[in-house]
Scaffold this motif. Structure first.
Motif, PDB file in Angstrom:
ATOM      1  N   GLY A 164       6.929  11.513  -2.639  1.00  0.00           N
ATOM      2  CA  GLY A 164       6.586  10.202  -2.104  1.00  0.00           C
ATOM      3  C   GLY A 164       5.233  10.258  -1.409  1.00  0.00           C
ATOM      4  O   GLY A 164       4.627  11.323  -1.275  1.00  0.00           O
ATOM      5  N   VAL A 165       4.771   9.106  -0.951  1.00  0.00           N
ATOM      6  CA  VAL A 165       3.461   9.029  -0.309  1.00  0.00           C
ATOM      7  C   VAL A 165       3.417   9.872   0.968  1.00  0.00           C
ATOM      8  O   VAL A 165       2.348  10.335   1.367  1.00  0.00           O
ATOM      9  N   ASP A 205       0.864  13.735   3.932  1.00  0.00           N
ATOM     10  CA  ASP A 205       0.787  14.203   5.319  1.00  0.00           C
ATOM     11  C   ASP A 205       1.593  15.470   5.591  1.00  0.00           C
ATOM     12  O   ASP A 205       1.504  16.025   6.690  1.00  0.00           O
ATOM     13  N   THR A 206       2.382  15.931   4.604  1.00  0.00           N
ATOM     14  CA  THR A 206       3.265  17.071   4.857  1.00  0.00           C
ATOM     15  C   THR A 206       3.075  18.232   3.894  1.00  0.00           C
ATOM     16  O   THR A 206       3.700  19.285   4.077  1.00  0.00           O
ATOM     17  N   LEU A 246       1.906   5.005  -6.264  1.00  0.00           N
ATOM     18  CA  LEU A 246       2.998   4.760  -5.327  1.00  0.00           C
ATOM     19  C   LEU A 246       2.691   3.572  -4.426  1.00  0.00           C
ATOM     20  O   LEU A 246       3.598   2.873  -3.977  1.00  0.00           O
ATOM     21  N   VAL A 247       1.410   3.376  -4.144  1.00  0.00           N
ATOM     22  CA  VAL A 247       0.946   2.285  -3.282  1.00  0.00           C
ATOM     23  C   VAL A 247      -0.305   1.692  -3.928  1.00  0.00           C
ATOM     24  O   VAL A 247      -1.169   2.427  -4.408  1.00  0.00           O
ATOM     25  N   TRP A 248      -0.375   0.366  -3.943  1.00  0.00           N
ATOM     26  CA  TRP A 248      -1.593  -0.342  -4.359  1.00  0.00           C
ATOM     27  C   TRP A 248      -1.648  -1.594  -3.501  1.00  0.00           C
ATOM     28  O   TRP A 248      -1.104  -2.629  -3.872  1.00  0.00           O
ATOM     29  N   GLU A 249      -2.235  -1.457  -2.336  1.00  0.00           N
ATOM     30  CA  GLU A 249      -2.399  -2.575  -1.413  1.00  0.00           C
ATOM     31  C   GLU A 249      -3.870  -2.948  -1.423  1.00  0.00           C
ATOM     32  O   GLU A 249      -4.683  -2.262  -0.778  1.00  0.00           O
ATOM     33  N   PRO A 250      -4.230  -3.979  -2.202  1.00  0.00           N
ATOM     34  CA  PRO A 250      -5.638  -4.320  -2.376  1.00  0.00           C
ATOM     35  C   PRO A 250      -6.409  -4.364  -1.055  1.00  0.00           C
ATOM     36  O   PRO A 250      -5.941  -4.921  -0.062  1.00  0.00           O
ATOM     37  N   ALA A 305      -2.312   4.982  -3.367  1.00  0.00           N
ATOM     38  CA  ALA A 305      -1.788   6.349  -3.371  1.00  0.00           C
ATOM     39  C   ALA A 305      -1.129   6.597  -4.722  1.00  0.00           C
ATOM     40  O   ALA A 305      -0.531   5.693  -5.305  1.00  0.00           O
ATOM     41  N   PHE A 306      -1.284   7.826  -5.207  1.00  0.00           N
ATOM     42  CA  PHE A 306      -0.649   8.198  -6.469  1.00  0.00           C
ATOM     43  C   PHE A 306      -0.238   9.661  -6.411  1.00  0.00           C
ATOM     44  O   PHE A 306      -0.671  10.416  -5.550  1.00  0.00           O
ATOM     45  N   ARG A 307       0.615  10.025  -7.361  1.00  0.00           N
ATOM     46  CA  ARG A 307       1.058  11.413  -7.499  1.00  0.00           C
ATOM     47  C   ARG A 307       0.934  11.833  -8.955  1.00  0.00           C
ATOM     48  O   ARG A 307       0.834  10.995  -9.850  1.00  0.00           O
TER      49      ARG A 307
END
Length: 172
Positions: free
Chosen positions: A11-12, A16-17, A84-88, A93-95
């Motif tokens: 996950g996104v 951070d981890t 995973l995230v696409w907030e214009p 974020a991608f994996r």
């Protein structure tokens, strides 16, 4: 096509981890909306992230969570990615879902964009976990990798200055 190996579908929060993390920022003289134009342009990635030779979107626009693409890189590395995230204008974020290099256990990136008085600040977070010999060499390679990532962001600034010119921040 290269033989593909599954990567852990992180996950996104992995950004951070992860065992190996890189974070670098660049100030751009363009709007956050223009950053997302560059991110959506498959032909732009090889111009600034010189390790990338080709980006192929495998999902149609509009892009968002679940969008997929294939990225070909120098040295023969190929990866299938899922966003995973696409907030214009704020975050993508991608994996890696698969990679041609089986030592890549997990890989994810997140790009955070903040509007500034002169354009925006892009922070690029890249995180990964590896197996085998790559695990032993990663501590040695870390400073070199980080320098390369900083160089890519300087390339991004040159690219956006060229594409959007001095009029880029008129709409900021």
């Amino acid at each position: 096509m290269a033989t593909m190996h599954p990567c852990e579908k992180v996950g996104v929060d992995f950004v951070d981890t992860a065992p190996y993390r890189f974070s670098n920022s660049v100030d751009l003289r363009i709007t956050p909306e223009q950053v997302f134009e560059v991110m959506a342009d498959a032909s732009a990635w090889p111009r600034w992230a010189k390790v990338i030779t080709k980006v192929t979107w495998t999902s149609p626009p509009p892009y968002g969570p679940g969008t997929t693409r294939t990225v070909d890189m120098r040295g023969g590395l190929v990866a299938t990615e899922e966003f995973l995230v696409w907030e214009p204008s704020t975050t993508i974020a991608f994996r890696f879902n698969e990679a041609s290099e089986k030592t890549i256990r997990a890989f994810a990136e997140r790009y955070d964009v903040l509007r500034t008085d002169t354009g925006c600040r892009l922070t690029w977070n890249l995180s990964l976990d590896v197996d085998g010999p790559a695990r032993r060499t990663m501590p040695i390679a870390r400073p070199i990798n980080n320098l390369a990532f900083k160089w890519f962001l300087r390339n991004l600034r040159r690219h956006t200055d060229k594409v959007y010119g001095s009029s880029a921040n008129r709409s900021v």
